[in-house]
Scaffold this motif. Structure first.
Motif, mmCIF file in Angstrom:
data_model
loop_
_atom_site.group_PDB
_atom_site.id
_atom_site.type_symbol
_atom_site.label_atom_id
_atom_site.label_comp_id
_atom_site.label_asym_id
_atom_site.label_seq_id
_atom_site.Cartn_x
_atom_site.Cartn_y
_atom_site.Cartn_z
ATOM 1 N N TYR A 149 -42.185 44.377 -7.480
ATOM 2 C CA TYR A 149 -41.207 45.155 -7.285
ATOM 3 C C TYR A 149 -40.020 44.455 -7.991
ATOM 4 O O TYR A 149 -39.881 43.146 -7.679
ATOM 5 C CB TYR A 149 -40.959 45.420 -5.935
ATOM 6 C CG TYR A 149 -42.179 46.075 -5.181
ATOM 7 C CD1 TYR A 149 -43.427 45.356 -4.780
ATOM 8 C CD2 TYR A 149 -42.164 47.277 -4.759
ATOM 9 C CE1 TYR A 149 -44.259 46.011 -4.032
ATOM 10 C CE2 TYR A 149 -43.183 48.010 -4.126
ATOM 11 C CZ TYR A 149 -44.297 47.242 -3.793
ATOM 12 O OH TYR A 149 -45.352 47.895 -3.031
ATOM 13 N N TYR B 179 -35.952 44.516 -7.176
ATOM 14 C CA TYR B 179 -34.696 45.346 -6.505
ATOM 15 C C TYR B 179 -33.396 44.514 -6.944
ATOM 16 O O TYR B 179 -33.365 43.636 -7.335
ATOM 17 C CB TYR B 179 -34.815 44.815 -5.050
ATOM 18 C CG TYR B 179 -35.998 45.532 -4.258
ATOM 19 C CD1 TYR B 179 -37.244 45.118 -4.154
ATOM 20 C CD2 TYR B 179 -35.603 46.726 -3.494
ATOM 21 C CE1 TYR B 179 -38.127 45.843 -3.532
ATOM 22 C CE2 TYR B 179 -36.424 47.254 -2.547
ATOM 23 C CZ TYR B 179 -37.780 46.803 -2.750
ATOM 24 O OH TYR B 179 -39.008 47.410 -2.072
ATOM 25 N N LEU C 123 -47.517 48.536 -11.021
ATOM 26 C CA LEU C 123 -48.713 48.479 -10.226
ATOM 27 C C LEU C 123 -49.895 48.044 -11.091
ATOM 28 O O LEU C 123 -50.942 47.660 -10.373
ATOM 29 C CB LEU C 123 -49.169 50.167 -9.754
ATOM 30 C CG LEU C 123 -48.113 50.918 -8.975
ATOM 31 C CD1 LEU C 123 -48.678 52.083 -8.721
ATOM 32 C CD2 LEU C 123 -48.136 49.806 -7.382
ATOM 33 N N TYR D 249 -44.434 52.632 8.089
ATOM 34 C CA TYR D 249 -44.537 51.395 8.299
ATOM 35 C C TYR D 249 -43.232 50.917 8.286
ATOM 36 O O TYR D 249 -42.295 51.348 7.700
ATOM 37 C CB TYR D 249 -45.424 50.682 7.030
ATOM 38 C CG TYR D 249 -46.739 51.137 6.979
ATOM 39 C CD1 TYR D 249 -47.143 52.293 6.419
ATOM 40 C CD2 TYR D 249 -47.626 50.420 7.487
ATOM 41 C CE1 TYR D 249 -48.429 52.767 6.074
ATOM 42 C CE2 TYR D 249 -48.983 50.832 7.150
ATOM 43 C CZ TYR D 249 -49.502 52.087 6.753
ATOM 44 O OH TYR D 249 -50.627 52.504 6.751
ATOM 45 N N SER E 145 -44.005 43.032 10.390
ATOM 46 C CA SER E 145 -44.485 44.383 10.054
ATOM 47 C C SER E 145 -44.821 45.149 11.174
ATOM 48 O O SER E 145 -45.779 44.317 12.023
ATOM 49 C CB SER E 145 -45.456 44.614 8.724
ATOM 50 O OG SER E 145 -46.556 43.906 8.943
ATOM 51 N N VAL F 225 -54.823 52.986 3.808
ATOM 52 C CA VAL F 225 -55.443 52.081 2.934
ATOM 53 C C VAL F 225 -54.671 50.916 2.827
ATOM 54 O O VAL F 225 -54.790 49.758 3.140
ATOM 55 C CB VAL F 225 -56.314 52.523 2.028
ATOM 56 C CG1 VAL F 225 -56.440 51.263 1.013
ATOM 57 C CG2 VAL F 225 -57.323 53.540 2.169
ATOM 58 N N SER F 226 -53.341 51.421 2.193
ATOM 59 C CA SER F 226 -52.296 50.309 1.892
ATOM 60 C C SER F 226 -51.065 50.713 2.244
ATOM 61 O O SER F 226 -50.527 51.516 1.351
ATOM 62 C CB SER F 226 -52.654 50.142 0.319
ATOM 63 O OG SER F 226 -51.828 49.030 -0.097
ATOM 64 N N PRO F 227 -50.409 49.938 3.027
ATOM 65 C CA PRO F 227 -49.101 50.407 3.393
ATOM 66 C C PRO F 227 -47.902 50.534 2.337
ATOM 67 O O PRO F 227 -46.962 50.855 2.370
ATOM 68 C CB PRO F 227 -48.703 49.464 4.502
ATOM 69 C CG PRO F 227 -49.603 48.102 4.297
ATOM 70 C CD PRO F 227 -50.896 48.833 3.730
ATOM 71 N N LEU F 228 -48.177 49.478 1.200
ATOM 72 C CA LEU F 228 -47.239 49.215 0.196
ATOM 73 C C LEU F 228 -47.808 50.074 -1.020
ATOM 74 O O LEU F 228 -47.106 49.809 -2.032
ATOM 75 C CB LEU F 228 -47.034 47.926 0.100
ATOM 76 C CG LEU F 228 -46.263 47.312 1.276
ATOM 77 C CD1 LEU F 228 -45.995 45.696 0.910
ATOM 78 C CD2 LEU F 228 -44.783 47.830 1.231
ATOM 79 N N TYR F 229 -48.944 50.835 -1.061
ATOM 80 C CA TYR F 229 -49.361 51.045 -2.368
ATOM 81 C C TYR F 229 -48.347 52.282 -2.944
ATOM 82 O O TYR F 229 -48.124 53.069 -2.242
ATOM 83 C CB TYR F 229 -50.686 51.863 -2.033
ATOM 84 C CG TYR F 229 -51.458 52.147 -3.365
ATOM 85 C CD1 TYR F 229 -51.140 53.560 -3.811
ATOM 86 C CD2 TYR F 229 -52.084 51.330 -4.221
ATOM 87 C CE1 TYR F 229 -51.815 54.004 -4.908
ATOM 88 C CE2 TYR F 229 -52.348 51.741 -5.418
ATOM 89 C CZ TYR F 229 -52.342 53.103 -6.087
ATOM 90 O OH TYR F 229 -52.880 53.599 -7.153
ATOM 91 N N ASN F 230 -48.032 52.090 -4.103
ATOM 92 C CA ASN F 230 -47.247 52.758 -4.866
ATOM 93 C C ASN F 230 -45.795 53.363 -4.251
ATOM 94 O O ASN F 230 -45.389 54.306 -4.539
ATOM 95 C CB ASN F 230 -48.036 54.217 -5.299
ATOM 96 C CG ASN F 230 -47.323 54.887 -6.552
ATOM 97 O OD1 ASN F 230 -46.698 54.230 -7.308
ATOM 98 N ND2 ASN F 230 -47.762 56.210 -6.383
ATOM 99 N N SER F 231 -45.440 52.631 -3.230
ATOM 100 C CA SER F 231 -44.347 53.131 -2.423
ATOM 101 C C SER F 231 -43.378 52.016 -2.199
ATOM 102 O O SER F 231 -43.851 50.789 -1.488
ATOM 103 C CB SER F 231 -44.501 53.717 -1.126
ATOM 104 O OG SER F 231 -44.889 53.061 -0.245
ATOM 105 N N PRO F 232 -42.208 51.807 -2.664
ATOM 106 C CA PRO F 232 -41.460 50.727 -2.558
ATOM 107 C C PRO F 232 -40.966 50.721 -0.815
ATOM 108 O O PRO F 232 -41.170 51.563 -0.251
ATOM 109 C CB PRO F 232 -40.109 50.607 -3.143
ATOM 110 C CG PRO F 232 -40.120 52.398 -3.461
ATOM 111 C CD PRO F 232 -41.365 52.912 -3.517
ATOM 112 N N LEU F 233 -40.491 49.515 -0.546
ATOM 113 C CA LEU F 233 -39.680 49.392 0.681
ATOM 114 C C LEU F 233 -38.368 50.067 0.657
ATOM 115 O O LEU F 233 -37.578 49.697 -0.437
ATOM 116 C CB LEU F 233 -39.625 47.913 1.412
ATOM 117 C CG LEU F 233 -40.679 47.417 2.290
ATOM 118 C CD1 LEU F 233 -42.147 47.446 1.526
ATOM 119 C CD2 LEU F 233 -40.300 46.313 2.845
ATOM 120 N N HIS F 234 -37.974 50.845 1.438
ATOM 121 C CA HIS F 234 -36.434 51.266 1.720
ATOM 122 C C HIS F 234 -35.984 50.395 2.660
ATOM 123 O O HIS F 234 -36.185 50.643 3.818
ATOM 124 C CB HIS F 234 -36.644 52.815 1.866
ATOM 125 C CG HIS F 234 -37.336 53.744 0.954
ATOM 126 N ND1 HIS F 234 -36.511 54.365 -0.133
ATOM 127 C CD2 HIS F 234 -38.554 53.952 0.726
ATOM 128 C CE1 HIS F 234 -37.358 54.821 -1.141
ATOM 129 N NE2 HIS F 234 -38.761 54.574 -0.483
#
Lengths: 113, 119
Positions: free
Chosen positions: A33, A35, A50, B31, B48, B100-109
Motif C-alpha cells: 500500500y 499512503y 496486489l 474490521y 485489530s 477470508v482476508s480482512p485487507l484483501y483488495n481494500s485499503p485501510l481508511h
C-alpha cells in the motif's frame, strides 16, 4: 518479522522534475500500500498493489510492485508543489494473519517552486 | 464519501490518568484498527478487531490498553494509567475486507487522529 524500508527519507525536489521513492520489504508480502500524509493530517490511501508486476497510476504518481525483488516504487512525474507531503508504503506479511500493516518510516517530499 | 471520524482531535491528560479515544468507523466496514504515530516516527500497529473480539495485537498493546465496540457504531481505545511515552497521534482505521482476508483488495481508511499529550 516483516520490515519495511523506504528511501530516501527526505526528498527535496524542484517543480517539473521527476523522482522515485523506493520501498523494500524483508519477507514475503502479498500486497503493498502507498499512503500520503499531510502535516498534522490523516493518512490518505493512494494505491493498493496486489500482484507481481502491478502498476497503478493516478495523476502524476505511479506505483509499481516487484514481488520477486520485494520492491515497490512510487514515481513522481513533473512534480508540483501540491505533492509536498509525507509518503508511506506499507506491506502485509503473507504468512501472517492479514490484519496488520507494517509501515515504512515515510518519505518527506518537499517540492520547491 | 464515507469517512472514519475520531474524537477528540486533541486530548491532554496527566500521567497516571485514564483516557478513552473514540472512533466511528465507516458503517459497512467489518474490521477496525488502532494505530499510533509518535511525532516524526512511523505509523505502528496496535490492534485489530473483528466480530466483537481482538483478532491481532502488537507487543505495544499490553494490559494498559483495551478496545471495545460498545454499540453498533462506536469503537473505543482505552488507555489506563497513561505514561509520558504514550504521547502520540492515535489513528483509528476500518476496512471492508472479506471473511477470508480482512485487507484483501481494500485499503485501510484512516480517521484524522487524536493527538494525545501526556504531561
Amino acid at each position: 518479522e516483516l520490515k519495511v524500508e523506504q528511501n530516501p527519507l527526505f526528498l527535496s525536489m524542484q517543480e517539473g522534475k521527476n523522482y522515485t521513492i523506493y520501498c523494500n520489504y524483508s519477507t514475503t508480502s502479498d500486497r503493498l500500500y502507498w499512503y500520503r500524509q499531510d502535516p498534522g493530517k490523516s493518512l490518505e490511501s493512494l494505491f493498493v498493489l496486489l500482484s507481481n508486476g502491478a502498476v497503478k497510476q493516478e495523476g502524476r504518481l505511479m506505483a509499481s510492485l516487484d514481488t520477486k525483488a520485494r520492491l515497490s516504487t512510487l514515481h513522481i512525474t513533473a512534480a508540483v508543489h501540491d505533492l509536498s507531503a509525507t509518503y508511506f508504503c506499507a506491506a502485509v506479511y503473507s504468512g501472517g494473519s492479514n490484519y496488520k500493516l507494517t509501515f515504512g518510516k515515510g518519505t518527506l517530499l518537499t517540492v520547491n517552486p | 464519501e464515507p469517512e472514519v471520524t475520531q474524537t477528540p482531535s486533541h486530548q491532554v491528560t496527566q500521567m497516571g490518568q485514564e483516557v478513552i479515544l473514540r472512533c466511528v468507523p465507516i458503517s459497512n466496514h467489518l474490521y477496525f484498527y488502532w494505530y499510533r504515530q509518535i511525532l516524526g516516527q512511523k505509523v505502528e500497529f496496535l490492534v485489530s478487531f473483528y466480530n466483537n473480539e481482538i483478532s491481532e495485537k502488537s507487543e505495544i498493546f499490553d494490559d494498559q490498553f483495551s478496545v471495545e465496540r460498545p454499540d453498533g457504531s462506536n469503537f473505543t481505545l482505552k488507555i489506563r494509567s497513561t505514561k509520558l511515552e504514550d504521547s502520540a497521534m492515535y489513528f483509528c482505521a476500518s476496512s471492508e475486507g472479506t471473511v477470508v482476508s480482512p485487507l484483501y483488495n481494500s485499503p485501510l481508511h484512516f480517521g484524522n487522529g487524536t493527538r494525545l499529550t501526556v504531561t
